[in-house]
Enzyme design. Structure first.
Site, PDB file in Angstrom:
ATOM      1  N   LYS A 117      33.223  43.819  41.491  1.00  0.00           N
ATOM      2  CA  LYS A 117      34.225  43.443  40.487  1.00  0.00           C
ATOM      3  C   LYS A 117      34.066  44.196  39.177  1.00  0.00           C
ATOM      4  CE  LYS A 117      34.934  38.852  42.189  1.00  0.00           C
ATOM      5  NZ  LYS A 117      35.178  37.481  41.809  1.00  0.00           N
ATOM      6  N   GLY A 165      34.965  31.984  45.253  1.00  0.00           N
ATOM      7  CA  GLY A 165      34.686  31.088  44.128  1.00  0.00           C
ATOM      8  C   GLY A 165      33.205  30.894  43.828  1.00  0.00           C
ATOM      9  N   GLU A 200      33.280  37.020  31.225  1.00  0.00           N
ATOM     10  CA  GLU A 200      34.704  37.160  30.897  1.00  0.00           C
ATOM     11  C   GLU A 200      35.110  36.016  29.984  1.00  0.00           C
ATOM     12  OE1 GLU A 200      37.198  37.126  34.398  1.00  0.00           O
ATOM     13  OE2 GLU A 200      36.818  39.225  34.814  1.00  0.00           O
ATOM     14  N   HIS A 208      46.820  31.415  38.527  1.00  0.00           N
ATOM     15  CA  HIS A 208      46.329  32.494  39.385  1.00  0.00           C
ATOM     16  C   HIS A 208      47.548  33.101  40.086  1.00  0.00           C
ATOM     17  CE1 HIS A 208      43.505  34.306  42.466  1.00  0.00           C
ATOM     18  NE2 HIS A 208      44.680  34.434  43.045  1.00  0.00           N
ATOM     19  N   GLU A 275      44.604  40.453  42.430  1.00  0.00           N
ATOM     20  CA  GLU A 275      44.624  39.131  41.799  1.00  0.00           C
ATOM     21  C   GLU A 275      44.640  39.251  40.280  1.00  0.00           C
ATOM     22  OE1 GLU A 275      42.489  36.292  45.108  1.00  0.00           O
ATOM     23  OE2 GLU A 275      41.273  36.851  43.384  1.00  0.00           O
ATOM     24  N   ASN A 291      41.233  42.123  46.473  1.00  0.00           N
ATOM     25  CA  ASN A 291      40.682  41.780  47.779  1.00  0.00           C
ATOM     26  C   ASN A 291      41.212  42.788  48.790  1.00  0.00           C
ATOM     27  OD1 ASN A 291      39.226  39.533  46.849  1.00  0.00           O
ATOM     28  ND2 ASN A 291      41.045  38.265  46.914  1.00  0.00           N
ATOM     29  N   ARG A 293      41.596  43.212  51.928  1.00  0.00           N
ATOM     30  CA  ARG A 293      41.665  42.612  53.265  1.00  0.00           C
ATOM     31  C   ARG A 293      42.901  41.730  53.346  1.00  0.00           C
ATOM     32  NH1 ARG A 293      40.544  37.268  51.565  1.00  0.00           N
ATOM     33  NH2 ARG A 293      39.083  37.206  49.841  1.00  0.00           N
TER      34      ARG A 293
HETATM   35  P1  ADP Z   1      36.484  35.070  43.626  1.00  0.00           P
HETATM   36  O1  ADP Z   1      36.071  36.440  44.014  1.00  0.00           O
HETATM   37  O2  ADP Z   1      35.420  34.082  43.817  1.00  0.00           O
HETATM   38  O3  ADP Z   1      37.802  34.726  44.220  1.00  0.00           O
HETATM   39  P2  ADP Z   1      37.904  35.461  41.107  1.00  0.00           P
HETATM   40  O4  ADP Z   1      37.518  36.440  40.064  1.00  0.00           O
HETATM   41  O5  ADP Z   1      39.083  35.808  41.929  1.00  0.00           O
HETATM   42  O6  ADP Z   1      36.661  35.160  42.035  1.00  0.00           O
HETATM   43  O7  ADP Z   1      38.129  34.067  40.408  1.00  0.00           O
HETATM   44  C1  ADP Z   1      38.310  32.879  41.167  1.00  0.00           C
HETATM   45  C2  ADP Z   1      39.026  31.849  40.306  1.00  0.00           C
HETATM   46  O8  ADP Z   1      38.258  31.548  39.132  1.00  0.00           O
HETATM   47  C3  ADP Z   1      40.361  32.289  39.756  1.00  0.00           C
HETATM   48  O9  ADP Z   1      41.404  32.080  40.684  1.00  0.00           O
HETATM   49  C4  ADP Z   1      40.508  31.439  38.518  1.00  0.00           C
HETATM   50  O10 ADP Z   1      40.933  30.138  38.823  1.00  0.00           O
HETATM   51  C5  ADP Z   1      39.100  31.366  38.024  1.00  0.00           C
HETATM   52  N1  ADP Z   1      38.844  32.429  37.030  1.00  0.00           N
HETATM   53  C6  ADP Z   1      38.263  33.612  37.248  1.00  0.00           C
HETATM   54  N2  ADP Z   1      38.176  34.340  36.113  1.00  0.00           N
HETATM   55  C7  ADP Z   1      38.739  33.581  35.147  1.00  0.00           C
HETATM   56  C8  ADP Z   1      38.945  33.739  33.734  1.00  0.00           C
HETATM   57  N3  ADP Z   1      38.529  34.831  33.090  1.00  0.00           N
HETATM   58  N4  ADP Z   1      39.553  32.735  33.048  1.00  0.00           N
HETATM   59  C9  ADP Z   1      39.943  31.615  33.689  1.00  0.00           C
HETATM   60  N5  ADP Z   1      39.765  31.399  34.993  1.00  0.00           N
HETATM   61  C10 ADP Z   1      39.172  32.350  35.727  1.00  0.00           C
HETATM   62  P1  ADP Z   2      41.385  34.233  49.808  1.00  0.00           P
HETATM   63  O1  ADP Z   2      41.092  35.105  48.610  1.00  0.00           O
HETATM   64  O2  ADP Z   2      41.919  34.917  50.985  1.00  0.00           O
HETATM   65  O3  ADP Z   2      42.070  33.011  49.405  1.00  0.00           O
HETATM   66  P2  ADP Z   2      38.892  32.891  49.848  1.00  0.00           P
HETATM   67  O4  ADP Z   2      38.399  33.266  48.504  1.00  0.00           O
HETATM   68  O5  ADP Z   2      39.310  31.506  50.111  1.00  0.00           O
HETATM   69  O6  ADP Z   2      39.985  33.894  50.315  1.00  0.00           O
HETATM   70  O7  ADP Z   2      37.819  33.318  50.908  1.00  0.00           O
HETATM   71  C1  ADP Z   2      38.130  33.327  52.258  1.00  0.00           C
HETATM   72  C2  ADP Z   2      36.863  33.270  53.030  1.00  0.00           C
HETATM   73  O8  ADP Z   2      36.121  34.434  52.798  1.00  0.00           O
HETATM   74  C3  ADP Z   2      35.959  32.132  52.647  1.00  0.00           C
HETATM   75  O9  ADP Z   2      35.269  31.725  53.801  1.00  0.00           O
HETATM   76  C4  ADP Z   2      35.025  32.756  51.648  1.00  0.00           C
HETATM   77  O10 ADP Z   2      33.840  32.038  51.577  1.00  0.00           O
HETATM   78  C5  ADP Z   2      34.864  34.124  52.235  1.00  0.00           C
HETATM   79  N1  ADP Z   2      34.599  35.178  51.253  1.00  0.00           N
HETATM   80  C6  ADP Z   2      35.439  35.629  50.308  1.00  0.00           C
HETATM   81  N2  ADP Z   2      34.882  36.646  49.605  1.00  0.00           N
HETATM   82  C7  ADP Z   2      33.650  36.836  50.118  1.00  0.00           C
HETATM   83  C8  ADP Z   2      32.576  37.743  49.845  1.00  0.00           C
HETATM   84  N3  ADP Z   2      32.638  38.654  48.860  1.00  0.00           N
HETATM   85  N4  ADP Z   2      31.455  37.652  50.587  1.00  0.00           N
HETATM   86  C9  ADP Z   2      31.383  36.730  51.572  1.00  0.00           C
HETATM   87  N5  ADP Z   2      32.346  35.877  51.893  1.00  0.00           N
HETATM   88  C10 ADP Z   2      33.465  35.900  51.188  1.00  0.00           C
HETATM   89 MG    MG Z   3      39.517  35.832  43.935  1.00  0.00          MG
END
Ligand code: ADP
Ligand code: ADP
Ligand code: MG
Length: 451
Positions: A117, A165, A200, A208, A275, A291, A293
């Site tokens: 990221k 998350g 951040e 989102h 995203e 993402n 994928r």
């Molecule tokens: P992940 O790789 O776990 O999906 P993300 O960076 O996409 O991580 O963030 C997951 C969620 O966390 C977002 O959908 C949002 O709800 C929250 N989030 C992430 N970054 C921020 C931010 N800077 N401010 C507010 N919410 C955030």
């Molecule tokens: P989406 O972004 O498609 O909504 P999720 O964040 O819900 O996906 O993740 C989908 C699945 O992939 C979950 O089982 C989550 O735990 C897994 N996952 C997502 N990102 C990663 C990662 N960087 N490493 C391992 N597992 C991941």
């Molecule tokens: Mg995400």
């Protein structure tokens, strides 16, 4: 060239989803299964199944050598990774390339670039796509205090390798910095084997918004509209919808354009999702991550575009170019997806594996169910708790919402706990009806569901 045989390196609903797409295209499917999944639905539907190891994910679904051997040994020419597991692992993508296996996804360079990221933020920046004000890598918590001063509270620690998350911690004031740093770092190490963190600014009133994109070998790049995934619990999505509500059209177009700029800029190949966080108060948007994928919630996009995204992935992997121009993409109606999980809301949402003694999904027009479950199926304790995705398409949002409520009312599962009651609560709320919810809505309102 059309693919002839594909190895599916995943399980659960997405393995079933990919098998179906293969069948529709006349491609043979081989499903890789762990010993715990031998009797699951995907291997029953596929042309063939290969056992890749014991239940533990490190021995099976994350076991690169076993998966490569399964693909090569069955004469598959391509590997579909689904989501999670190895889907965004650049080493695995590279290993596929080196073994002359087509990875159904982007090239390993793209996965490498966007998988981290911090690196992805740099790239977004480079193409003029706004990112959330934040920091580079924070190696020691002592460095965090200085950054906090600059970006202000509340803020987040995030894992550079993060996903699903995990590895995210909110910090409201400086006294919380140390604890948050340590727990985010430990969670990131445990989940991703990489404890790199960054910070951040926390966007308090956030939606989102993510854009479905596709790129091809000729450098074409298009978007298929956006999804709103703001209904979340602990940074994980629960309900997703398309198109997004409550985003001004001008901003919506700007977000879509930013996503396409990125796709073209990095010569991205195949399906991806960019995203963004949308700051409602400032009417500004920021890049969060890409993402590389297929996404869990891809079906809501399929419902409003009429395009099968997994089939399109397979076609592009087979060497075709995108058969649409941007102007061919027409969005129609509104779609909502609810994630049905094996978990007990009454018990802190703990996973609830076990035998499903009744599986009675709603039979309603316009309702689609993506699932690997059936009556008598034993949900294993080793994996993700996602049981099914209930996907509803309506002429407009109100129509989709009415059908969603009806579908949830008529979905009966026994033998294990599920979050269906929780989804009923969410979709019956007036804030959901009017679209007035953000990523913190669940946290702020859950007490009314679980007093
Ligand atoms: P992940 O790789 O776990 O999906 P993300 O960076 O996409 O991580 O963030 C997951 C969620 O966390 C977002 O959908 C949002 O709800 C929250 N989030 C992430 N970054 C921020 C931010 N800077 N401010 C507010 N919410 C955030
Ligand atoms: P989406 O972004 O498609 O909504 P999720 O964040 O819900 O996906 O993740 C989908 C699945 O992939 C979950 O089982 C989550 O735990 C897994 N996952 C997502 N990102 C990663 C990662 N960087 N490493 C391992 N597992 C991941
Ligand atoms: Mg995400």
């Amino acid at each position: 060239m059309t693919l002839k045989r594909v190895l599916i390196a995943n399980r659960g609903e997405i393995a079933v989803r990919v098998v179906r797409a293969c069948k529709a295209l006349g491609i043979e499917s081989v499903v890789a299964v762990s010993t715990a999944d031998k009797n699951s639905l995907a291997p029953q539907l596929a042309d063939r199944a290969v056992c890749i190891g014991p239940a533990r994910v490190g021995d099976s679904y994350l076991n690169q050598n076993a998966l490569l051997a399964a693909a090569l040994g069955t004469g598959a020419e391509a590997v579909h990774p689904g989501y999670g597991f190895l889907a965004e692992n650049p080493k695995f993508v590279k290993a596929c390339e080196e073994n002359n296996l087509i990875f159904v996804g982007p090239k390993s360079e793209s996965v490498e670039k966007m998988g981290n990221k911090l690196a992805a933020r740099e790239i977004a920046n480079q193409f003029g796509v706004p990112v959330v004000p934040g920091s580079p890598r924070i190696a020691r918590f002592e460095d965090a205090a200085e950054v906090a001063e600059r970006i202000g509270f509340p803020l987040l620690f995030k894992a550079a390798a993060g996903g699903g998350g995990r590895g995210i911690r909110i910090v409201n004031q400086s006294s919380e910095l140390k604890n948050a740093f340590q727990s985010a770092s430990a969670e990131a190490e445990a989940a991703f084997g990489d404890n790199t963190l960054y910070m951040e600014r926390y966007v308090v009133s956030a939606r989102h918004i993510e854009i479905q994109v596709f790129g091809d070998k000729d450098g074409n790049g298009i978007h298929l509209g956006e999804r709103d995934c703001s209904m979340q619990r602990r940074y994980q999505k629960i309900i997703e919808e398309a198109p997004a509500v409550m985003v001004p059209d001008k901003t919506r177009e700007a977000i879509r354009a930013a996503a396409v700029t990125l796709v073209k800029g990095i010569s991205y190949h195949n399906a991806g999702t960019v995203e963004f966080i949308y700051d409602e108060e400032r009417d500004e948007f920021y890049f969060l991550e890409m993402n590389t994928r297929i996404q869990v919630e891809h079906p809501v996009t399929e419902m409003i575009t009429g395009i099968d995204l997994v089939q399109l992935q397979l076609k592009i992997a087979g060497g075709e170019t995108i058969p649409y121009r941007q102007s061919d993409i027409k969005l129609s109606g509104h779609a909502i997806e609810c994630r049905i999980n094996a978990e007990s809301p009454q018990n802190s949402f703990h996973p609830s594996p076990g035998r499903i003694t009744r599986w009675d999904p709603p039979q309603i027009e316009g309702v689609r169910l993506d699932s690997h479950c059936f009556e008598g199926y034993v949900v294993p304790p080793f994996y993700d708790s996602l049981l099914a995705k209930l996907i509803i398409h309506g002429q407009d949002r109100q129509d989709a919402l009415v059908k969603t409520r009806e579908a949830l009312e008529n979905f009966k599962v026994e033998g294990i706990s599920t979050n269906i009651d929780f989804l009923r609560f969410l979709t019956n709320e007036s804030d959901f009806e009017t679209g007035h919810y953000n990523t913190r809505w669940v946290e702020a309102n859950i007490d009314r569901f679980l007093p």
